[in-house]
Design an enzyme around this catalytic site. Structure first.
Site, PDB file in Angstrom:
ATOM      1  CB  SER A 178     -32.424   1.728 -38.018  1.00 53.29           C
ATOM      2  OG  SER A 178     -32.140   0.355 -37.832  1.00 53.29           O
ATOM      3  CB  THR A 241     -36.951   1.865 -39.791  1.00 54.76           C
ATOM      4  OG1 THR A 241     -35.736   1.382 -39.450  1.00 54.76           O
ATOM      5  CG2 THR A 241     -37.139   1.626 -41.204  1.00 54.76           C
ATOM      6  CG  PHE A 367     -52.293  -1.992 -33.948  1.00 53.05           C
ATOM      7  CD1 PHE A 367     -53.748  -2.127 -33.822  1.00 53.05           C
ATOM      8  CD2 PHE A 367     -51.719  -1.599 -35.046  1.00 53.05           C
ATOM      9  CE1 PHE A 367     -54.557  -1.815 -34.998  1.00 53.05           C
ATOM     10  CE2 PHE A 367     -52.598  -1.404 -36.229  1.00 53.05           C
ATOM     11  CZ  PHE A 367     -53.991  -1.298 -36.170  1.00 53.05           C
ATOM     12  CG  ASP A 457     -32.643  -1.205 -41.105  1.00 51.61           C
ATOM     13  OD1 ASP A 457     -32.436  -2.323 -41.219  1.00 51.61           O
ATOM     14  OD2 ASP A 457     -32.971  -0.796 -40.241  1.00 51.61           O
ATOM     15  CG  HIS A 458     -28.997  -2.398 -39.618  1.00 48.47           C
ATOM     16  ND1 HIS A 458     -29.121  -3.448 -38.817  1.00 48.47           N
ATOM     17  CD2 HIS A 458     -29.932  -1.519 -39.218  1.00 48.47           C
ATOM     18  CE1 HIS A 458     -30.010  -3.413 -37.882  1.00 48.47           C
ATOM     19  NE2 HIS A 458     -30.420  -2.259 -38.154  1.00 48.47           N
ATOM     20  CG  HIS A 553     -26.901  -2.679 -35.862  1.00 50.11           C
ATOM     21  ND1 HIS A 553     -27.349  -1.483 -36.465  1.00 50.11           N
ATOM     22  CD2 HIS A 553     -28.107  -3.210 -35.587  1.00 50.11           C
ATOM     23  CE1 HIS A 553     -28.851  -1.321 -35.838  1.00 50.11           C
ATOM     24  NE2 HIS A 553     -29.177  -2.282 -35.530  1.00 50.11           N
TER      25      HIS A 553
END
Length: 599
Positions: A178, A241, A367, A457-458, A553
């Site tokens: 990423s 990312t 969060f 992204d992938h 990935h």
């Protein structure tokens, strides 16, 4: 005597050789017309064959031996089909829906803004790990959740008028990570795996190679141009990312100072969390005389990278005995609040809900201690946390207060994590939530002045296999057409429609909605008998062919979907770095930033 076998005929009877109608010795001349079918040897388009001859045996029929003349008249090629001929098509729902799509596409193309610099706002959505098979399976799942068969459904971004493919490889890697892929999208330059915001001349892990190889991102250009800027993610906000939009790092794992080697710290390299808080100062330091106001919206997880490693700094919903990881004693949340006293720092659902977007100029939301919850597991968060679609809505409402427009990046980060854990349920659920977030953005903006791009992204080694019948539960076992019983493999055991080429493999965790619990178990080798297993539960982890500690990935291209000014450039198969250039074309980011720097 053999008689002619006629398809259809009209007989014309004429008297020959006698002027007396009552002369019984006269021989009748018969004319017969045969209709030639379409596709016949004589006439491809059909026609008429006319036969003439004397009825010598007076039987009232023209026998084959009596034919003395034959002519053929062929029909001209048809220029249009009749309504009755078209009815099987025009009355078909598939045909009608396709016609509507064509008409809509024509309208979209006619309405598209093809001039550069017409986008006031840009929103880039990234489904981390959202490959084509993930989009397909999520589409089916979303449709089935709505009571449909599923396959005919569309996610919100699949309805966007322009789409293409992006090649995801890194400069040094066939299957990417990423960091390199998001750097390509954010800066327009492909780079190596594992590095953030720098080009391929970097040496991963070598702090000294960062200087001189830094790239300028779309977020930074928008900031320089005077637009409001924001980053939203369900992952840690320091994860690869989101980090690629604002940080420059020789290693994606340098999320806080405790993750860095001493040599890198001594050499002056700055950890990613610190770069986020210092985004404004760092950007101004790179360009003499530049004055910017920093990121207006930052929302995601990863509180641990902003807090000292001291239990005294624990948040109310800390899950670790010591929440913070930082070994330099810095409390970056306090530093942010000191820099931006008019901003709002929030860490739970209540704080988020209290934000008044009309009067709030800046938001910093962390969060969770680490990544935010999976969408299906969000209700289990100790203090409560907003969904991706809620954060997207709030971000747009805050950013939209700037008359110059805004640039927003939104990442559905946990799609990727669920796939790594081998849990399709959560990967697909988070993809469906991304679809909802995109719809929120579409509803809150205008395609006349806002470019929206949705991509990944992938991909992942996630497959849809077997021959399940239409409407078969996407998370279920393969049940073939015409049957109510699962198909059996060569080992005489059933198998699921979706699965993984590699990874941890089978887990049957029932109603468990946290995919990461799967890591508590060793990888499973070999097949498992699924006969009595409910594979549709949130806690079911699909089987994997190659046992690994974590699924990997994949290298195939990913989809790119777009609407708004400049969206027409999203077509065909391109390098992933093209996405930056589409955004730049649409919003004139480089041109506007250059103009600001020239002042």
């Amino acid at each position: 005597m053999k008689k002619l076998n006629l398809i259809s005929l009209a007989v014309v009877v004429a008297l020959a050789g006698c002027s007396d109608d009552d002369d019984k010795s006269s021989t009748k001349t018969l004319t017969v017309e045969n209709t030639l079918a379409v596709g016949s040897e004589q006439c491809v388009n059909g026609g008429t064959e006319t036969l003439t001859g004397a009825d010598s045996n007076d039987n009232g029929e023209l026998d084959s031996a009596e034919v003395t003349d034959s002519t053929v008249s062929c029909n001209a090629p048809a220029t249009s089909l009749t309504a009755s001929q078209l009815a099987p098509l025009t009355d078909n729902d598939w045909f009608k829906s396709a016609q509507v799509k064509v008409a809509t596409s024509e309208e979209n193309i006619a309405a598209v803004v093809k001039e550069s610099g017409k986008a006031k706002n840009v929103i880039l959505f990234v489904g981390d790990g959202m490959g084509i098979s993930t989009v397909t399976a999520a589409r089916i799942m979303a449709g089935q959740l709505e009571g449909k068969l599923g396959e005919e459904h569309q996610l919100s971004f699949e309805k966007l008028p322009f789409s293409g493919f992006a090649k995801t490889y890194n400069v040094d890697a066939q299957t990417p990570d990423s960091a390199g892929t998001m750097t390509a999208m954010a800066s327009g330059v492909k780079t190596d795996a594992g590095v953030i915001g720098v080009d391929e001349n970097i040496e991963r892990g070598n702090c000294a190679t960062v200087a001189g190889n830094e790239l300028v991102t779309a977020t930074e250009l928008a900031e320089i141009a005077g637009k409001s800027t924001g980053i939203v993610s369900t992952a840690r906000i320091t994860h690869a990312t989101p980090a690629a939009t604002y940080a420059k790092s020789a290693d994606r794992n340098w999320e806080d100072v405790s993750d860095m080697p001493e040599a890198a710290v001594a050499a002056g390299c700055e950890d990613i969390a610190s770069q986020l808080v210092n985004f404004e100062a760092n950007l101004e330091a790179r360009y003499e005389g530049l004055d910017v106001d920093g990121l207006e919206v930052v929302m995601g997880g990863g509180r641990r990278h902003f807090l000292p490693k001291d239990a005294a700094y624990n948040s109310a919903d800390a899950v670790s005995s010591v929440e913070g990881d930082r070994t330099d004693g810095r409390d970056l949340t306090a530093e942010w609040k000191a820099k931006y006293p008019a901003g709002q720092y929030v860490m739970d659902q209540a704080g988020f809900d209290a934000i008044n977007a009309d009067t709030t100029e800046r938001v910093f939301g962390l969060f969770n201690e680490t990544h935010m919850q999976y969408e299906a597991d969000r209700a289990n968060d100790v203090a409560g946390e907003p969904s991706l679609s809620e954060m997207t809505a709030k971000a747009i409402d805050v950013l939209d207060n700037n008359d110059k427009g805004f640039f927003l990046t939104v990442e559905a980060g946990r799609i990727d994590h669920a796939h790594h854990a081998g849990n399709a349920y959560n990967a697909l659920s988070d993809t469906v939530e991304l679809s909802k977030a995109v719809q929120v953005a579409l509803d809150k903006t205008s395609i006349e002045d806002t470019l929206i791009i949705v991509t990944a992204d992938h991909s992942h080694v996630f497959t849809i296999a077997g021959y399940p019948k239409r409407g078969n539960p996407i998370l279920g076992k393969v049940v073939p057409v015409g049957s109510d019983e699962p198909s059996l493999a060569a080992d005489n055991m059933p198998y699921t429609t979706v699965g993984y080429t590699n990874g941890g493999g089978f887990r049957d965790l029932g109603d468990e909605t946290d995919a990461d619990v799967g890591y508590d178990f060793a990888p499973v080798t070999g097949r498992v008998d699924l006969t009595d297993v409910d594979t549709t539960t949130p806690g079911f982890h699909q089987e994997a062919v190659v046992p690994l500690g974590s699924e990997t990935h994949a290298a195939e291209d990913v989809g790119v979907y777009a609407v708004g000014p400049g969206a027409h450039l999203v077509t065909g198969t391109n390098e992933q770095s093209l996405i930056f250039h589409v955004m730049d074309y649409a919003a004139d980011l480089v041109k506007q930033a250059d103009a600001k720097l020239a002042q």
